[in-house]
Write a protein that holds these residues in place. Structure first.
Motif, short mmCIF file in Angstrom:
data_model
loop_
_atom_site.label_atom_id
_atom_site.label_comp_id
_atom_site.label_asym_id
_atom_site.label_seq_id
_atom_site.Cartn_x
_atom_site.Cartn_y
_atom_site.Cartn_z
N GLN A 110 61.31 43.03 83.84
CA GLN A 110 62.31 42.01 84.21
C GLN A 110 61.70 40.63 84.06
N GLY A 111 61.74 40.09 82.86
CA GLY A 111 61.11 38.80 82.61
C GLY A 111 60.21 38.94 81.39
N SER A 112 59.13 38.18 81.36
CA SER A 112 58.17 38.27 80.25
C SER A 112 57.07 39.25 80.63
N GLY A 113 56.42 39.85 79.65
CA GLY A 113 55.33 40.75 79.98
C GLY A 113 54.90 41.58 78.80
N TRP A 114 54.13 42.63 79.11
CA TRP A 114 53.56 43.51 78.08
C TRP A 114 53.75 44.96 78.50
N GLY A 115 53.98 45.82 77.50
CA GLY A 115 53.96 47.26 77.71
C GLY A 115 52.62 47.79 77.22
N TRP A 116 52.08 48.78 77.93
CA TRP A 116 50.75 49.28 77.59
C TRP A 116 50.69 50.80 77.59
N LEU A 117 49.93 51.34 76.63
CA LEU A 117 49.38 52.67 76.76
C LEU A 117 47.94 52.44 77.18
N ALA A 129 51.82 51.69 81.35
CA ALA A 129 51.81 50.65 82.37
C ALA A 129 52.52 49.43 81.81
N THR A 130 52.92 48.53 82.70
CA THR A 130 53.42 47.23 82.25
C THR A 130 52.71 46.15 83.06
N THR A 131 52.60 44.98 82.47
CA THR A 131 52.07 43.84 83.20
C THR A 131 53.06 42.69 83.04
N PRO A 132 53.23 41.87 84.10
CA PRO A 132 54.14 40.74 83.98
C PRO A 132 53.44 39.54 83.33
N ASN A 133 54.20 38.69 82.71
CA ASN A 133 53.72 37.41 82.16
C ASN A 133 52.49 37.65 81.26
N GLN A 134 51.37 37.01 81.54
CA GLN A 134 50.17 37.26 80.73
C GLN A 134 49.08 37.93 81.54
N GLN B 153 54.91 29.71 84.18
CA GLN B 153 54.12 30.69 83.43
C GLN B 153 54.91 31.97 83.28
N GLY B 154 55.67 32.06 82.21
CA GLY B 154 56.51 33.22 81.99
C GLY B 154 57.94 32.75 81.87
N SER B 155 58.87 33.56 82.33
CA SER B 155 60.29 33.22 82.26
C SER B 155 60.71 32.63 83.60
N GLY B 156 61.73 31.80 83.58
CA GLY B 156 62.21 31.25 84.84
C GLY B 156 63.18 30.12 84.64
N TRP B 157 63.39 29.37 85.72
CA TRP B 157 64.36 28.28 85.74
C TRP B 157 63.76 27.06 86.41
N GLY B 158 64.12 25.89 85.90
CA GLY B 158 63.81 24.64 86.58
C GLY B 158 65.06 24.17 87.31
N THR B 174 61.98 28.59 89.80
CA THR B 174 62.06 30.00 90.20
C THR B 174 61.60 30.85 89.03
N SER B 175 61.06 32.05 89.34
CA SER B 175 60.57 32.96 88.30
C SER B 175 61.66 33.91 87.86
N ASN B 176 61.56 34.32 86.64
CA ASN B 176 62.44 35.37 86.09
C ASN B 176 63.90 35.05 86.37
N GLN B 177 64.63 35.90 87.07
CA GLN B 177 66.02 35.57 87.41
C GLN B 177 66.21 35.40 88.91
N ASP B 178 65.11 35.11 89.61
CA ASP B 178 65.23 34.87 91.04
C ASP B 178 66.22 33.73 91.27
#
Lengths: 190, 229
Positions: A110-117, A129-134, B153-158, B174-178
């Motif tokens: 839900q948002g930005s991130g990475w999928g991992w094996l 696994a998944t990680t959010p953002n970077q 850092q990532g997805s979000g809203w200003g 806010t982050s993501n769709q919060d």
């Protein structure tokens, strides 16, 4: 020592039609370069920091810009018989099941991130696994990573993430993945 | 039966934005995609050109926002038939993500306007006065807003938000769709890559500079005067 942007081991158009040249160019020369530049700046600031408060304030920048990895070269899309194929079949039943589960889990971010094996050194098994953002993958050894930030696919696949995830398996470097697995298995025996 | 998401939202104008798009179906309110305040049909999609392209507006409204609406309906339906607290908790992430996405985008369409509907024009009035009081000037406000939003850092809203406790306008993210809970939303800008990438690629600052030309300050002012009562 300052970090530098690693060169791609193949031309920008090499992953066509699965990932187009425009995305590869922007993704490498702009996005990854920005992480490198910002990481260098964050590390320089960290080296000069004189208090824990200052260092803690820099942690987010270090984590965000330091995280992530770039796939390397080789012949994509072909999983040859060997230890990686065996490990995949042991953990998932088949490559097709791995791809299906990997894609489902990655689509669920839900948002930005990475999928991992990843390889779990304690259980000695492959896991998803998944990680959010970077955020870097920490609890497993990364074997295959797929960027699901929108910049990784949007210009070509628009909102249809599922199509990108289906296509990218054509250019996954299984040789590199097998190399990472072998290294993970041998280091975990030490 | 009130949807869980609507119950959880106590801020009046957020609940109003949400409720405006809800309708009663099968015993619970289900969300529908609000017709954009700027009437997005095919021809309406060009309204924010050249600042936000028709292609982005079409995908953003008819694909991305629609997906949040569909996801929210599915999550609320599952929540209504959940038979344990554990199941309800397991659904919280889906409600927050899709509900937040629906709320945020509903607010977004209303706080954009083409030049023909006075997009980009901040006239003398309570909002301009409050911005000048809390930021020094409108330019200083936009600069702070863009800097903080680009730094997500990532997805979000200003957001430009009204702090009901202190009576001040503040820039928050806010982050993501919060959804924005801590402040009353006055202006929101989507910084998910789908909001700008097709047109601006990685150059977020260009998008953030351009979007001020299509911010609906009239809508922002009516949110502000309602909040500041």
């Amino acid at each position: 020592m300052a970090h530098t942007l690693p060169d791609l081991p193949y031309p920008y158009n090499a992953l066509e039609p699965s990932i187009n040249e425009q995305i590869m160019t922007l993704h490498h020369k702009k996005h990854h370069q920005t992480y490198v530049t910002s990481l260098n700046a964050a590390e320089a600031a960290y080296a000069k920091a004189t208090t824990p408060k200052e260092r803690i304030a820099l942690q987010a920048a270090l984590k965000f810009n330091g995280g992530g990895a770039l796939p390397r070269g080789g012949q994509g899309g072909v999983l040859k018989p060997g230890p990686l194929k065996d490990a995949i079949e042991q953990a998932f039943g088949s490559l097709e099941v791995l791809q299906k589960e990997f894609n489902a889990v990655t689509l669920g971010i839900q948002g930005s991130g990475w999928g991992w094996l990843g390889y779990n050194t304690a259980s000695k098994r492959l896991e998803l696994a998944t990680t959010p953002n970077q955020d870097p993958l920490l609890h497993l050894v990364p074997i295959i990573g797929v960027d699901i930030w929108e910049h990784a696919f949007y210009l070509q696949y628009l909102n249809v993430k599922a199509d990108y995830l289906t296509a990218i398996w054509n250019v996954i470097n299984y040789e590199e993945a097998e190399r990472r697995l072998a290294e993970a298995v041998s280091s975990s025996k030490l | 039966m009130l949807s869980v998401a609507a119950r959880a939202l106590s801020k009046p104008n957020v609940a109003r934005a949400f409720a405006a798009s809800a309708r009663h179906v099968r015993g619970f309110q289900s969300a529908t995609l609000p017709p954009s305040a700027i009437r997005l049909q095919c021809e309406g999609c060009v309204a924010l050109e050249p600042y936000i392209s028709e292609e982005i507006m079409t995908l953003h409204h008819q694909k991305h926002h629609q997906t949040y609406v569909n996801g929210l309906n599915a999550a609320e339906e599952a929540y209504a038939s959940a038979s344990s607290v554990k199941e309800q908790i397991a659904l919280q992430a889906a409600i927050k993500f899709n509900g937040g996405g629906h709320i945020n985008h509903s607010l977004f369409w209303k706080n954009l306007a083409p030049a023909s509907q006075d997009g980009g024009k901040l006239v003398e009035g309570p909002l301009k006065k409050a911005i000048e009081k809390d930021f020094g000037s409108v330019e200083a406000f936009k600069k702070e807003f863009n800097t903080k939003t680009a730094a997500i850092q990532g997805s979000g809203w200003g957001w430009l938000g009204y702090n009901s406790g202190t009576g001040k306008l503040e820039v928050v993210t806010t982050s993501n769709q919060d959804p924005l809970i801590s402040h009353v939303p006055i202006i929101g800008v989507d910084i998910w890559e789908h909001a700008f990438y097709l047109q601006y690629k990685n150059v977020k600052p260009d998008y953030l500079n351009a979007i001020w030309n299509v911010i609906n300050f009239k809508e922002a002012e009516s949110r502000f005067t309602a909040a500041a009562k």
